[in-house]
Design a protein around this motif. Structure first.
Motif, PDB file in Angstrom:
ATOM      1  N   ALA A  38      -6.197  10.270 -11.739  1.00 36.46           N
ATOM      2  CA  ALA A  38      -4.753  10.315 -11.977  1.00 36.46           C
ATOM      3  C   ALA A  38      -4.018   9.137 -11.347  1.00 36.46           C
ATOM      4  O   ALA A  38      -3.121   8.550 -11.958  1.00 36.46           O
ATOM      5  N   ALA A  39      -4.397   8.763 -10.118  1.00 34.62           N
ATOM      6  CA  ALA A  39      -3.627   7.774  -9.365  1.00 34.62           C
ATOM      7  C   ALA A  39      -4.192   6.366  -9.436  1.00 34.62           C
ATOM      8  O   ALA A  39      -3.479   5.405  -9.136  1.00 34.62           O
ATOM      9  N   GLY A  40      -5.462   6.194  -9.799  1.00 31.92           N
ATOM     10  CA  GLY A  40      -6.071   4.885  -9.810  1.00 31.92           C
ATOM     11  C   GLY A  40      -6.112   4.279  -8.422  1.00 31.92           C
ATOM     12  O   GLY A  40      -6.394   4.957  -7.432  1.00 31.92           O
ATOM     13  N   SER A  41      -5.775   3.004  -8.336  1.00 32.92           N
ATOM     14  CA  SER A  41      -5.815   2.318  -7.038  1.00 32.92           C
ATOM     15  C   SER A  41      -4.721   2.782  -6.090  1.00 32.92           C
ATOM     16  O   SER A  41      -4.722   2.419  -4.911  1.00 32.92           O
ATOM     17  N   ALA A  42      -3.778   3.584  -6.580  1.00 36.24           N
ATOM     18  CA  ALA A  42      -2.721   4.129  -5.726  1.00 36.24           C
ATOM     19  C   ALA A  42      -3.140   5.440  -5.061  1.00 36.24           C
ATOM     20  O   ALA A  42      -2.298   6.161  -4.524  1.00 36.24           O
ATOM     21  N   LEU A  43      -4.441   5.732  -5.067  1.00 36.83           N
ATOM     22  CA  LEU A  43      -4.927   6.968  -4.444  1.00 36.83           C
ATOM     23  C   LEU A  43      -4.481   7.107  -2.989  1.00 36.83           C
ATOM     24  O   LEU A  43      -4.089   8.213  -2.578  1.00 36.83           O
ATOM     25  N   PRO A  44      -4.510   6.051  -2.159  1.00 42.36           N
ATOM     26  CA  PRO A  44      -4.025   6.218  -0.783  1.00 42.36           C
ATOM     27  C   PRO A  44      -2.564   6.653  -0.699  1.00 42.36           C
ATOM     28  O   PRO A  44      -2.186   7.399   0.205  1.00 42.36           O
ATOM     29  N   VAL A  45      -1.743   6.178  -1.648  1.00 40.33           N
ATOM     30  CA  VAL A  45      -0.334   6.603  -1.665  1.00 40.33           C
ATOM     31  C   VAL A  45      -0.248   8.098  -1.964  1.00 40.33           C
ATOM     32  O   VAL A  45       0.518   8.833  -1.334  1.00 40.33           O
ATOM     33  N   ALA A  46      -1.050   8.559  -2.927  1.00 43.97           N
ATOM     34  CA  ALA A  46      -1.071   9.989  -3.258  1.00 43.97           C
ATOM     35  C   ALA A  46      -1.538  10.809  -2.060  1.00 43.97           C
ATOM     36  O   ALA A  46      -1.001  11.896  -1.793  1.00 43.97           O
ATOM     37  N   LEU A  47      -2.510  10.290  -1.336  1.00 45.20           N
ATOM     38  CA  LEU A  47      -2.997  10.975  -0.144  1.00 45.20           C
ATOM     39  C   LEU A  47      -1.889  11.107   0.896  1.00 45.20           C
ATOM     40  O   LEU A  47      -1.715  12.160   1.527  1.00 45.20           O
ATOM     41  N   ALA A  48      -1.103  10.040   1.051  1.00 43.87           N
ATOM     42  CA  ALA A  48       0.006  10.087   2.009  1.00 43.87           C
ATOM     43  C   ALA A  48       1.062  11.097   1.581  1.00 43.87           C
ATOM     44  O   ALA A  48       1.597  11.846   2.410  1.00 43.87           O
ATOM     45  N   GLY A 177      -1.846   4.550 -11.357  1.00 43.23           N
ATOM     46  CA  GLY A 177      -1.455   5.516 -12.373  1.00 43.23           C
ATOM     47  C   GLY A 177       0.040   5.715 -12.498  1.00 43.23           C
ATOM     48  O   GLY A 177       0.482   6.603 -13.219  1.00 43.23           O
ATOM     49  N   GLY A 178       0.851   4.910 -11.803  1.00 43.44           N
ATOM     50  CA  GLY A 178       2.296   5.071 -11.854  1.00 43.44           C
ATOM     51  C   GLY A 178       2.753   6.256 -11.010  1.00 43.44           C
ATOM     52  O   GLY A 178       1.948   6.989 -10.426  1.00 43.44           O
ATOM     53  N   ALA A 179       4.084   6.451 -10.971  1.00 43.41           N
ATOM     54  CA  ALA A 179       4.641   7.514 -10.141  1.00 43.41           C
ATOM     55  C   ALA A 179       4.129   8.890 -10.563  1.00 43.41           C
ATOM     56  O   ALA A 179       3.784   9.728  -9.723  1.00 43.41           O
ATOM     57  N   ALA A 180       4.057   9.126 -11.884  1.00 40.32           N
ATOM     58  CA  ALA A 180       3.577  10.423 -12.367  1.00 40.32           C
ATOM     59  C   ALA A 180       2.134  10.654 -11.947  1.00 40.32           C
ATOM     60  O   ALA A 180       1.752  11.764 -11.535  1.00 40.32           O
ATOM     61  N   GLY A 181       1.308   9.607 -12.030  1.00 39.27           N
ATOM     62  CA  GLY A 181      -0.086   9.731 -11.617  1.00 39.27           C
ATOM     63  C   GLY A 181      -0.231   9.984 -10.132  1.00 39.27           C
ATOM     64  O   GLY A 181      -1.086  10.769  -9.703  1.00 39.27           O
ATOM     65  N   VAL A 182       0.618   9.327  -9.337  1.00 38.99           N
ATOM     66  CA  VAL A 182       0.570   9.529  -7.883  1.00 38.99           C
ATOM     67  C   VAL A 182       0.906  10.973  -7.536  1.00 38.99           C
ATOM     68  O   VAL A 182       0.228  11.613  -6.721  1.00 38.99           O
TER      69      VAL A 182
END
Length: 412
Positions: A38-48, A177-182
């Motif tokens: 869902a988040a792609g390379s923004a996975l750390p942001v989603a984790l936060a 994945g953009g804001a929605a993916g995050v």
């Protein structure tokens, strides 16, 4: 008639370990892949993002658990602070959602231990751990302590192998994945962070609940956040977002890609142990909420029975184990994660609303914490895949209708 009470045997260390056993394993070995998709390379942001929401929920839960140190968690808090219906809805969401969590983690055990017979292994695991819980929570805490130590050692080996590898970094392989993916990834990762609820639902079995729960919840969550961040970074470096999203056994593939194939069997054993630790504590928590709801008549009162020798809600534990075993024989892993996340986020929405009603004398936190927690729960729940949102909404509606039907029957 005197209601039988559970034995108070758990200290800070036991509660922290039960929380760790619930969180570590579910996130690393079950939710990390779908979240990366869902988040792609923004996975750390989603984790936060998931960590912030989890912190707010943990703080609200800890304050409420110290005030109401009895089995049931937000079922009790909602009932006492918001009214009977909201307590019931929280309990319903917890029991149904966490039953789905049990199914997902049981299937994770099977996927890593014996992929060709994952469903059969899942069923056997559920039955075995139900038997462990049946003979007493102290024995469950002892087994959890052993499992957590072994799993942390394995994860440390994965992090060292991947971050220390000379293999080229693949962190940027695949876009964000953009804001929605995050937000969707954060909602899926929240499935893993919800283990601190087990500490609150064991309130009736905790020594000095105000001190013990208040210390154990942030400790367990903080340790888990650090572990998740390190392991996610290691997996992203070696597999990249696309490889991580596609992998059914991402950490095993990560050590192979890092040039350490000898670690792969160790990782598989560690994944199995991690999932077993999570499943052990999950069954424990669901059975305690079932006990509390049975005491109040929302479930059959026979489920409120406490074993005279072992001091556990043995009928509730047997029922939960049987239901999970049946579902584990037929269910799909990723669908179970999404459904569980929606239900548990609804549960914590009620917890945050209940925490807002606490006074300063009752240990109220800064009001911004439960407000942020409540808004975060709503945002993450409705960012989940549409099938999970629809199924979760239908589950809550079914619970509300059942409550209304029961009230109508009593009134007439």
């Amino acid at each position: 008639m005197t209601v039988p009470e559970l034995a108070r045997t758990l200290g800070v260390r036991d509660c922290v370990l039960i929380g760790l056993g619930s969180m570590i394993g579910a996130g690393i070995f079950a939710a990390l892949g779908p979240a990366a998709q869902a988040a792609g390379s923004a996975l750390p942001v989603a984790l936060a993002v998931a960590g912030v929401v989890a912190y707010c929920n943990a703080t609200s839960s800890a304050r409420l658990a110290a005030r109401y140190p009895s089995s049931g968690g937000t079922y009790v808090y909602g009932r006492e602070r918001l009214g009977a219906f909201w307590g019931y809805l929280a309990g319903w969401g917890f029991v149904v959602g966490k039953t789905a969590s049990c199914v997902a983690i049981a299937l994770t055990v099977g996927a890593y231990a014996w992929p060709a017979h994952a469903h059969a292994v899942a069923v056997v695991s559920v039955l075995a751990l139900t038997a462990v819980n049946y003979v007493g929570v102290q024995k469950s805490a002892l087994l959890t302590r052993i499992l957590v130590a072994l799993v942390l050692a394995v994860l440390a080996a994965v992090v060292i192998a991947c971050l220390g590898s000379a293999a080229p970094s693949r962190w940027s392989d695949g876009g964000a994945g953009g804001a929605a993916g995050v937000f969707q990834a954060a909602g899926l990762l929240f499935f893993a962070f919800a283990g601190y609820a087990r500490i609150a639902t064991l309130g009736e079995e905790v020594l000095d609940p105000r001190r013990t729960i208040g210390r154990a919840v942030p400790l367990a969550l903080g340790i888990t956040l650090v572990v998740y961040a390190l392991v996610a970074a290691a997996a992203l470096k070696t597999l990249g977002p696309q490889g991580l999203a596609a992998a059914t056994d991402p950490l095993a593939q990560a050590v192979r890609a890092a040039g350490a194939p000898g670690l792969e069997p160790v990782v598989r054993v560690g994944a199995t142990l991690a999932a077993l630790g999570s499943l052990l504590a999950l069954i424990l928590g669901v059975s305690r909420t079932t006990l509390a709801m049975a005491r109040d008549g929302h479930l059959p009162r026979g489920l409120a029975a406490v074993h005279p020798r072992f001091g556990v809600p043995h009928r509730a534990e047997l029922l939960v184990g049987a239901v999970v075993a049946v579902l584990a024989a037929v269910a799909d892993l990723r669908h179970a994660i999404g459904f569980s996340s929606f239900a548990v986020l609804a549960y914590y929405l009620i917890a945050n609303c209940a925490a807002l009603t606490l006074t300063r004398e009752e240990g109220r936190a800064w009001p911004g914490v439960p407000i942020l927690g409540a808004l975060g729960c709503v945002a993450l729940a409705f960012a989940l895949p549409l099938a999970s949102v629809l199924a979760g909404s239908a589950m809550l509606a079914t619970g509300a209708l059942a409550y209304a039907a029961r009230r109508h029957t009593i009134a007439t």
